[in-house]
Design an enzyme around this catalytic site. Structure first.
Site, PDB file in Angstrom:
ATOM      1  N   GLY A  23      49.695  35.464  74.413  1.00 13.17           N
ATOM      2  CA  GLY A  23      48.878  34.531  73.671  1.00 13.17           C
ATOM      3  C   GLY A  23      49.672  33.438  72.988  1.00 13.17           C
ATOM      4  O   GLY A  23      50.748  33.049  73.446  1.00 13.17           O
ATOM      5  N   HIS A  24      49.152  32.982  71.856  1.00 10.70           N
ATOM      6  CA  HIS A  24      49.714  31.837  71.134  1.00 10.70           C
ATOM      7  C   HIS A  24      51.151  32.095  70.694  1.00 10.70           C
ATOM      8  O   HIS A  24      52.009  31.235  70.840  1.00 10.70           O
ATOM      9  CB  HIS A  24      48.823  31.553  69.922  1.00 10.70           C
ATOM     10  CG  HIS A  24      49.167  30.314  69.179  1.00 10.70           C
ATOM     11  ND1 HIS A  24      49.072  29.056  69.732  1.00 10.70           N
ATOM     12  CD2 HIS A  24      49.599  30.128  67.897  1.00 10.70           C
ATOM     13  CE1 HIS A  24      49.426  28.147  68.834  1.00 10.70           C
ATOM     14  NE2 HIS A  24      49.763  28.762  67.720  1.00 10.70           N
TER      15      HIS A  24
END
Length: 314
Positions: A286-287
């Site tokens: 993810g981020h």
């Protein structure tokens, strides 16, 4: 992480462990720039090619804690905290202008203070608009760029996540400001780390807990709102940054958490329009992909840096 990434990570980790009886040391320092005390982490030989690591929101240089020891045998790594973040000073907004222009100017002066005349950039999230301001202003200083979930294209901020921010940028009313405040809450901070994670059990809760502790300091949320609003100054600069990419063709490695809901891969591919020789790898994360994939990212960085930088002793 796919099989190739696992193999690369295992090979480099084995090399690193075999080459060092103990992990390289990371030093924790600070320097005063224009009256603001900036904290930074540093590792690696002083005479080695330098890498400036620029963190995202709402993180700090803490996000690089796993990556730095994996590269410090051959590179000098420096990761500062921006003003208002981490261990750096957080002057009140009436004493310091919290804009991306001003933060970039301070980091520019910071590089001179710590002796960086030429350096590679590692940019993530907020690190991209800070780093690209430095690169476009001083193209002769930039040896290479590593991009991890950092945007420079309209396609990268076209999703649902950005709709509320764009409405606020267009109308900074109290009502719209109130709708932005939840981004500073603990639930959102945790979500930024956990959303899209391949294996949530490998994401340390210390990371979002530390970030939230910094956010919860008296006065800090008003500082963060100033910078969140200042993000509106970045899209108008995209064309200039893209022109910099096309003209100077800096070597670029793109390592992108493909499950990121803030900066999805739609923001990764456009780099290839302007930098056709750029290297792109999508990670199953993810981020904050470094939480899961620091070894894999280091495994991609090492051959990339070796091709474009002269390592210490090499």
């Amino acid at each position: 992480m796919n099989i190739r990434q696992c193999i690369l990570a295992a090979l480099w980790l084995a090399w690193s462990l075999g080459a060092h009886a103990a992990p390289p040391e990371v030093s924790y320092r600070s320097v005063k720039v224009d009256g603001v005390n900036l904290f930074y982490r540093e590792a690696g030989p002083k005479d080695a090619p330098a890498i400036l690591l620029l963190h995202g929101f709402p993180a700090s240089s803490h996000m690089f804690r796993h990556l730095m020891p994996l590269l410090a045998d051959r590179y000098r790594l420096i990761a500062p905290d921006y003003p208002g973040f981490g261990q750096s000073d957080m002057p009140p907004p009436d004493k310091f202008t919290y804009s991306f222009d001003n933060v970039a100017s301070l980091i520019d002066k910071f590089t001179a203070s710590v002796g960086l005349s030429r350096y590679a950039l590692y940019v993530q999230d907020y690190g991209a608009p800070v780093g690209y301001r430095l690169a476009s202003a001083h193209p002769e200083r930039i040896t290479a760029i590593v991009v991890q979930n950092g945007n420079a294209y309209d396609e990268g901020i076209a999703g649902e996540f950005w709709a509320q921010s764009k409405a606020w940028w267009a109308d900074r009313s109290e009502a719209n400001t109130g709708k932005m405040r939840p981004i500073l809450d603990a639930g959102t901070t945790k979500w930024q780390y956990m959303e899209g994670a391949r294996n949530p059990e490998h994401v340390s809760p210390d990371a979002w807990t530390l970030d939230q502790a910094y956010l919860d300091r008296p006065g800090n949320k008003e500082i963060q709102l100033e910078l969140l609003y200042s993000y509106s100054s970045n899209p108008p600069r995209y064309a200039a940054w893209q022109a910099y990419f096309r003209k100077y063709q800096p070597p670029m490695l793109i390592v992108w958490g493909k499950n990121d809901k803030i900066f999805p891969p739609t923001g990764a591919y456009p780099y290839l329009r302007d930098l056709p020789k750029a290297e792109l790898h999508l990670l199953d994360s993810g981020h904050f992909a470094l939480e899961e994939d620091s070894p894999a990212i280091a495994a991609y960085m090492r051959p990339f840096l070796q091709r474009h930088l002269k390592p210490a002793g090499g």
